[in-house]
Scaffold this motif. Sequence first.
Motif, PDB file in Angstrom:
ATOM      1  N   SER A  93       0.814  -1.176  -0.144  1.00 56.29           N
ATOM      2  CA  SER A  93       0.024  -0.004   0.233  1.00 56.29           C
ATOM      3  C   SER A  93       0.853   1.247  -0.142  1.00 56.29           C
ATOM      4  O   SER A  93       0.368   2.368  -0.468  1.00 56.29           O
ATOM      5  CB  SER A  93      -0.949   0.036   1.157  1.00 56.29           C
ATOM      6  N   ASP A  94       2.266   1.073   0.524  1.00 53.49           N
ATOM      7  CA  ASP A  94       3.065   2.113   0.159  1.00 53.49           C
ATOM      8  C   ASP A  94       3.039   2.794  -1.046  1.00 53.49           C
ATOM      9  O   ASP A  94       3.005   4.086  -1.592  1.00 53.49           O
ATOM     10  CB  ASP A  94       4.447   1.725   0.441  1.00 53.49           C
ATOM     11  N   LEU A  97      -0.045   4.711  -1.651  1.00 53.99           N
ATOM     12  CA  LEU A  97       0.070   6.120  -0.874  1.00 53.99           C
ATOM     13  C   LEU A  97       0.953   7.106  -1.785  1.00 53.99           C
ATOM     14  O   LEU A  97       0.634   8.234  -2.004  1.00 53.99           O
ATOM     15  CB  LEU A  97       0.554   5.789   0.545  1.00 53.99           C
ATOM     16  N   ASP A 192      -6.550   5.041   5.427  1.00 52.80           N
ATOM     17  CA  ASP A 192      -5.459   4.203   5.158  1.00 52.80           C
ATOM     18  C   ASP A 192      -5.697   3.019   6.205  1.00 52.80           C
ATOM     19  O   ASP A 192      -5.542   3.283   7.451  1.00 52.80           O
ATOM     20  CB  ASP A 192      -3.952   4.494   5.532  1.00 52.80           C
TER      21      ASP A 192
HETATM   22  C1  PLP Z   1      -0.816   2.673   8.538  1.00 48.14           C
HETATM   23  C2  PLP Z   1       0.240   2.011   7.574  1.00 48.14           C
HETATM   24  N1  PLP Z   1      -0.077   2.140   6.302  1.00 48.14           N
HETATM   25  C3  PLP Z   1       0.312   1.460   5.292  1.00 48.14           C
HETATM   26  C4  PLP Z   1       1.445   0.647   5.484  1.00 48.14           C
HETATM   27  C5  PLP Z   1       2.378   0.068   4.361  1.00 48.14           C
HETATM   28  O1  PLP Z   1       2.006  -1.248   4.388  1.00 48.14           O
HETATM   29  P1  PLP Z   1       2.585  -1.968   2.841  1.00 48.14           P
HETATM   30  O2  PLP Z   1       3.335  -1.074   2.032  1.00 48.14           O
HETATM   31  O3  PLP Z   1       3.401  -3.073   3.522  1.00 48.14           O
HETATM   32  O4  PLP Z   1       1.199  -2.562   2.344  1.00 48.14           O
HETATM   33  C6  PLP Z   1       1.837   0.360   6.795  1.00 48.14           C
HETATM   34  C7  PLP Z   1       3.052  -0.526   7.172  1.00 48.14           C
HETATM   35  O5  PLP Z   1       3.419  -0.835   8.220  1.00 48.14           O
HETATM   36  C8  PLP Z   1       1.117   1.043   7.904  1.00 48.14           C
HETATM   37  O6  PLP Z   1       1.552   0.819   9.082  1.00 48.14           O
END
Ligand code: PLP
Length: 370
Positions: A93-94, A97, A192
Motif C-alpha cells: 500500500s506504500d 500512497l 489508510d
Molecule cells: C498505517 C500503515 N499504512 C501503510 C503501511 C504500508 O504497508 P505495505 O506497504 O506493506 O502495504 C503500513 C506499514 O507498516 C502502515 O502501518
Amino acid sequence: MNAPLPTLPQPRPSVTAIEAYVPGKSAATGGAKVHKLSSNETPLGPSPKAVEAFKAAASDMFLYPEGSARVLREAIGRRYGLDPEQILCGNGSDEVLHMLAQVYLGPGDEGLYSQYGFLEYPIVIRAAGATPVVAPEKDYVADVDALLARVTARTKLVYLANPNNPTGTYLPFAEVKRLHAGLPSHVLLVLDAAYAEYVTRNDYAAGIELVATSNNVVMTRTFSKIHGLANLRIGWAYAPSAVIDALNRVRAPFNLNGPGIAAGAAAIADAAHVDAAMAHNSRWMEWLVKELTALGVPTTPSVGNFLLLHFASQGAKSAAAADAYLSARGFILRAVGAYGLPDCLRMTIGSEEANRGVVDALKTFMAGGK
Ligand SMILES: Cc1ncc(COP(=O)(O)O)c(C=O)c1O
C-alpha cells in the motif's frame, strides 16, 4: 589551473527535505534467538494456500505478469462485494500512497495528516513537491476538529491511518464521516486501513461505505499485516472510478509480480487463516496489556496488532534503555523517536513465546535487574 568541478545532477529541493523512512530493526544485538516485533508482521505467517499458490506460479517467472493484477482484484472484489474495476493494486500500500500524492499533489499544494500519523505521509507529500501540514492529536488520537482547522485553499489531500500506526488508536466511523463532511469536495480523503482486519469495535468501519457514497474518498488496504504477505509487497485501493483512472495513468505497467498476485488471491480467500490470526491477536493483546500494566509499563489502548509502550523519559528505565535491554535478549521492538515519541517503543503482538519472553524480560528490567 584546476579544472572547474563538474556540476552534479541535483535532486529537487523537496526531495532533499525528505527524512528517509527508517524501517524497524530486524537483527538482535546479542546471540539470542530473534523475535522480530518491529514491523507489525503476523506471528502466524502466511496462509499455506498462499504459499502453495506462490510456488505454483513460480515457474512462470520469465513471463511478464498480467499488468492490472486482475485475478487479485477479482478475489478482493469477491471477498468484500466490490467492483474489481474500482480496485487498484500496488506494490504494497506504500506504493498506492505514493501514487495518490503523485496524482493529487504538486508544488504549492498541502497534504494534511495527523501528529502521530504514519511516517510515510510526509515522505510521499514531499516527494510530490507539496507541503506537509500536521494537525495535533489529543491523547494520541487523531482530532477531527484540529484536522479541519488546518484545511486551507491549498489543501488537496488528507491522509488518515485508521487504525493509526504507531499509536494503535482509531476514529469511530461517525468521526470519519464528520471529517469527510467538513472537507471541501475537491479535497481527497485517504483512509489508510492497513490494520482494519484486526479491529473488533462495532463503531469502526474501514471506509468501504464512504468510498461507495462519495467522489472524494479512497480506502487503502494491505496484504502485509493480517494476511502475512509483507515480503511480497501487495496493497490495494478501493476508490471512485475517476480516481482509479488517474492512478492507472501513473502506475508502472507491471507493478505487482505474478507469484504475488496468485498468493494474494489465495490469501484473501482463506477466511479461516484470517480468523485464526485475529483470535490470536485479541487473546494476546488482552494478556499483554494486563501484564505490562502490572509491571508499570502503560500502553496506549490499541485496536491493531501492536502496542505502544510508554517508559520513563530518562534514566535506567527509559525507552532507549528498554530497547537495548530487549534487543540484547533477542526481542526487537520499534523505537519511535522519529514519530516524536522518544519515550515509547512499539511492540507487535507476537507468538506466545515472544509475548511471554518480552514480559519476562521487562519484569527484570523494570525491577532494575541485569
Ligand atoms: C498505517 C500503515 N499504512 C501503510 C503501511 C504500508 O504497508 P505495505 O506497504 O506493506 O502495504 C503500513 C506499514 O507498516 C502502515 O502501518
